[in-house]
Every structure is written in structure tokens, then in C-alpha cells.
Design a protein around this motif. Structure first.
Motif, PDB file in Angstrom:
ATOM      1  N   VAL A   9       0.860  -1.188   0.000  1.00  0.00           N
ATOM      2  CA  VAL A   9       0.000   0.000   0.000  1.00  0.00           C
ATOM      3  C   VAL A   9       0.891   1.230   0.000  1.00  0.00           C
ATOM      4  O   VAL A   9       1.747   1.393   0.886  1.00  0.00           O
ATOM      5  N   ASP A  10       0.700   2.103  -0.983  1.00  0.00           N
ATOM      6  CA  ASP A  10       1.576   3.250  -1.209  1.00  0.00           C
ATOM      7  C   ASP A  10       0.721   4.513  -1.378  1.00  0.00           C
ATOM      8  O   ASP A  10      -0.137   4.566  -2.265  1.00  0.00           O
ATOM      9  N   VAL A  11       0.951   5.517  -0.543  1.00  0.00           N
ATOM     10  CA  VAL A  11       0.192   6.768  -0.640  1.00  0.00           C
ATOM     11  C   VAL A  11       0.608   7.514  -1.912  1.00  0.00           C
ATOM     12  O   VAL A  11       1.796   7.662  -2.194  1.00  0.00           O
ATOM     13  N   ASN A  12      -0.369   7.983  -2.681  1.00  0.00           N
ATOM     14  CA  ASN A  12      -0.091   8.731  -3.908  1.00  0.00           C
ATOM     15  C   ASN A  12       0.378  10.140  -3.571  1.00  0.00           C
ATOM     16  O   ASN A  12      -0.332  10.891  -2.901  1.00  0.00           O
ATOM     17  N   SER A  13       1.610  10.491  -4.036  1.00  0.00           N
ATOM     18  CA  SER A  13       2.180  11.836  -3.787  1.00  0.00           C
ATOM     19  C   SER A  13       1.933  12.248  -2.333  1.00  0.00           C
ATOM     20  O   SER A  13       1.273  13.254  -2.050  1.00  0.00           O
ATOM     21  N   LYS A 165      -1.257   5.233 -11.687  1.00  0.00           N
ATOM     22  CA  LYS A 165      -1.721   5.924 -10.491  1.00  0.00           C
ATOM     23  C   LYS A 165      -2.609   7.093 -10.919  1.00  0.00           C
ATOM     24  O   LYS A 165      -2.561   7.525 -12.073  1.00  0.00           O
ATOM     25  N   PRO A 166      -3.404   7.667  -9.971  1.00  0.00           N
ATOM     26  CA  PRO A 166      -3.560   7.345  -8.551  1.00  0.00           C
ATOM     27  C   PRO A 166      -4.835   6.525  -8.295  1.00  0.00           C
ATOM     28  O   PRO A 166      -5.614   6.265  -9.192  1.00  0.00           O
ATOM     29  N   ASP A 167      -5.009   6.124  -7.017  1.00  0.00           N
ATOM     30  CA  ASP A 167      -6.254   5.514  -6.533  1.00  0.00           C
ATOM     31  C   ASP A 167      -6.584   4.239  -7.292  1.00  0.00           C
ATOM     32  O   ASP A 167      -7.704   4.035  -7.733  1.00  0.00           O
ATOM     33  N   LYS A 168      -5.580   3.357  -7.438  1.00  0.00           N
ATOM     34  CA  LYS A 168      -5.763   2.142  -8.238  1.00  0.00           C
ATOM     35  C   LYS A 168      -5.335   0.900  -7.451  1.00  0.00           C
ATOM     36  O   LYS A 168      -4.516   0.966  -6.533  1.00  0.00           O
TER      37      LYS A 168
END
Length: 418
Positions: A9-13, A165-168
Motif C-alpha cells: 500500500v503506497d500513498v499517492n504523492s 496511479k492514482p487511486d488504483k
């Protein structure tokens, strides 16, 4: 044996998203929808772009460049200073949600976690559905988005989360490697640096698939035996590393300091490193150990951590010998980009008193250094850590190192009390 199931899980920007989410709650424009960045003061030569919005990227703004240059590219760029207290709160909040879904969670950085979802199929029969649930819960409750990568090991999950990305949510299972991973350029392989990329390109290896289909011996010859073997395995999607809920017990002595004001000069860094060497060497001597390896670690404003290490010819517990190596390491690896954390670590420990003597060694000086260490250690044991400080850590590094050194002393006192 049941196949592993790992999420990344990786936060976008992250930094920009966290600041944007706060501003949206306050009724301010969403930084993600306008040309914007998180960065330092544009009037200062130290001000750099730490994170940027997608609209800013379209103007050619890049992470790590001076804010002044970014403003020339995009005069309407909104530049917001970083709020590390906010970043810490947001990091804790998203990790708390992630941890509620997984038996084991490993924090990979301030804005990334690995979740070991192996054996949860009875609770979550559809991995993709639960990944969407985690992603949407973070977005709806915290106001920022993440990508979730799903694979059978940490490498594949991490590679998957870096797709669109994002939200994928993306999957990268072994059967999908030829289609989804092998066509990517070699630079996209996890942990493959620029120098290795250039060596591979010169050898005609342009994609991860080219590398995976090459002879392993050729890759090891190009990139070095250990590094080449690991990267060859990665190119083939092989990674056996476990997801760890806690870091492995340290097999050495270390000290790290997060500073209130950026470290930007060798003078500041070396003063603090000397204080740290003093602390960790004292702990080591107290336990009757010597080290064969010393490492310098530092973290830049974009939270990227780097480390550089060197072995001693013979194990040592002498502060000055350790610090001499630390100075060399710092000059070799650091180019004065602003730092928010710096540290030193002593590893490869031994209790062996044997030491190979050199014909060119000044044994008299070394004995003097050992006596200095013994005297300082004795005074601190009897009267407290603050009663004596090495002169070269007092006047040269300014407020940054003095504050950090005071915290180091408090840390050491706390360890002695326990």
C-alpha cells in the motif's frame, strides 16, 4: 503449501496529498488540482521541490529541483512548506487502517506498508475486492488516495503498486510477469540503480524481460556477484523476504538524530557525527565489544534514506579511529543536500582482544586515545553524561548540532538507567 499473498500500500504523492487533504477540510483549493508543490523557501538556495502535483508535472516541474527553477517553469506554482508533524499524523492514520486488515504489517517508509494477507482467504475470499476496500476506506475517511499492489511476494506487490496511479489496485502474480513486468525498462526494476542500468544498456539489455532471459552468470559479471544474483532473481519475480512486523534485533550499536533545522554543511554534520560516535563507542566499550564495520546513514527532505559503510582492517573500540572512518564515509557519499536525519552504526562485533599490529602504526598515539576514552567513560559513569564533552563538538556546528547532542546525552542517560 499455500501460496503467499502480499499487499503493498503506497500513498499517492504523499506529502502533497496530506497537505491537500488538510486544506480541503479548511475550504481551501485542492493542491492536487492546481500547479503546486511541497518545498522550501524559493529565496533560499536550499529550497527544493519535495513533492509536486500532476498539473505542476505538466509544466516540467521535477522532484528535487530548486523551487526557484520550478517557479521559472511555472510562475503560478503554489509552493507550500512541509509540515512534518502533519505528515507523521497522516502516516500513522493510514497505517492504522492497513493494520486492521492484516495479521502482519511491515512499515516500509513513512508512506508505504507491506501487508501479509497469507491465510486470510476465509475472511477475505477475493483479494482484489479487499484491496479496493482498504483503498476506498483510506480515501473516504482520511481524504487522500493510495495505490494497492497485490502479488505473491514483496517484490511483485511493490512493482504492482507502481503501475498506473492514482487511486488504483493492480495485481502482479507469477503468471502475469511476462505480460506486465517483462516489457518494462530495466530502470523500473526494484533496487536497480542508474549505474547498473547503464551497464545493462551497454550490454544490450533494455527491458526487465531481456534481463530475466539472460544468463545469470552474465548478469553477475556485469553487476557484481551479490548484486547481480539478487537483481537477476528479481527480474524473474523471485523474492523470499518475509513481511516483518518488527525490525530484526540490531546486531550492533547505532545512534540516529532527527534535527529541527536542516543539516546543510559538513561542519554541522561532522560535529553531530562525532557526538554520535562518542555515544555508540561508549556503549560498545561498556559491553566489552569491538566493531569491524562502521556505517553512516542520512535522510534527505524527501525521506529518502542512504547508507555508506566501510570495514576496519582490525576490530576497534577507539572513538577517534571510528570517527576518522566516519569522516571519510561522509565526504564520499554526501553532497550537502539538506538533511533532516543523520546517524552512525557500528556492526560486525567481536569480543576478541587479539589485534594484528602494523609496522607503520603509531602505538603511542593509539594508547593515548584509548586512555582519553577510558577517562571520559569513567567521568560520565561517576558524574553523568553532561559533565564532559569533546571540545570539537562544542563550538563549530552551531545550534543544530548542539540541540541534537543534548538529545543524544538524554538518550544515553535513559539507556543507562534502564
Amino acid at each position: 503449501m499455500e501460496e503467499r499473498l502480499i499487499f503493498h500500500v503506497d500513498v499517492n504523492s504523499a506529502f502533497l496529498s496530506w497537505e491537500a487533504a488538510r486544506r480541503v477540510k479548511e475550504g481551501l483549493p485542492d493542491l492536487r488540482e492546481i500547479p503546486s508543490c511541497i518545498g522550501g523557501d524559493p529565496k533560499s538556495r536550499r529550497g527544493i521541490v519535495v513533492a509536486k502535483s500532476i498539473p505542476a508535472k505538466k509544466y516540467g516541474v521535477t522532484t528535487g529541483e530548486p523551487v526557484a527553477l520550478a517557479l521559472r517553469k511555472c510562475p503560478d506554482l503554489v509552493c507550500v512548506p512541509g509540515d512534518f508533524a502533519l505528515f507523521d499524523r497522516c502516516s500513522r492514520a493510514f497505517k492504522k487502517i492497513c493494520a486492521s486488515y492484516a495479521p502482519v504489517m511491515e512499515s516500509f517508509s513513512i508512506d508505504e506498508v507491506f501487508l501479509d494477507m497469507s491465510g486470510t482467504h476465509l475472511i477475505y475470499p477475493d483479494p482484489v475486492a479487499v484491496a479496493h476496500e482498504i483503498k476506498d476506506k483510506i480515501r473516504d475517511e482520511l481524504g487522500f488516495t493510495v495505490n494497492v499492489g497485490i502479488g505473491t511476494n514483496k517484490l511483485l506487490a511493490k512493482m504492482a503498486s507502481d503501475f498506473e496511479k492514482p487511486d488504483k489496485v493492480h495485481t502482479l502474480f507469477p503468471s502475469e510477469i511476462p505480460e506486465k513486468m517483462w516489457p518494462l525498462p530495466v530502470r523500473d526494476l526494484l533496487f536497480l540503480g542508474k549505474a547498473s542500468e547503464q551497464k545493462l544498456l551497454r550490454a544490450g539489455i533494455k527491458t526487465i524481460g531481456d534481463m530475466a532471459k539472460s544468463d545469470e552468470a552474465e548478469i553477475r559479471q556485469l553487476l557484481g556477484d551479490k548484486n547481480g544474483r539478487q537483481l537477476y532473481r528479481y527480474a524473474n519475480g523471485i523474492d523470499d523476504s518475509p513481511v516483518r512486523s518488527e525490525r530484526e534485533e540490531a546486531k550492533g550499536y547505532s545512534a540516529e538524530t532527527t534535527v529541527e533545522e536542516d543539516i546543510v554543511t559538513y561542519e554541522q554534520a561532522l560535529s553531530l557525527l562525532l557526538a554520535q560516535c562518542d555515544v555508540v563507542a561508549a556503549r560498545m566499550r561498556r559491553d566489552g565489544k569491538k566493531c569491524s564495520c562502521v556505517a553512516v546513514t542520512y535522510r534527505t527532505l524527501d525521506f529518502k534514506t542512504r547508507s555508506h559503510q566501510k570495514n576496519f582492517e582490525d576490530p576497534t573500540d577507539v572513538t577517534e579511529e571510528i570517527f576518522a572512518q566516519v569522516k571519510k564515509l561522509l565526504y564520499e557519499c554526501w553532497k550537502c543536500e539538506p538533511l533532516r536525519l543523520i546517524g552512525v552504526a557500528l556492526t560486525d562485533l567481536t569480543s576478541d582482544e587479539f589485534r594484528q599490529m602494523s609496522l607503520f602504526e603509531n602505538t603511542e598515539d593509539r594508547e593515548k586515545q584509548k586512555k582519553v576514552d577510558e577517562t571520559i567513560d569513567d567521568i560520565r559513569r561517576r558524574f553523568g553524561n553532561g559533565m564532559i564533552v569533546r571540545g570539537s563538538t562544542i563550538s563549530t556546528a552551531g545550534k543544530v548540532a548542539r540541540k541534537a547532542r543534548a538529545q543524544l546525552d538524554r538518550d544515553l542517560e535513559g539507556k543507562q538507567e534502564r
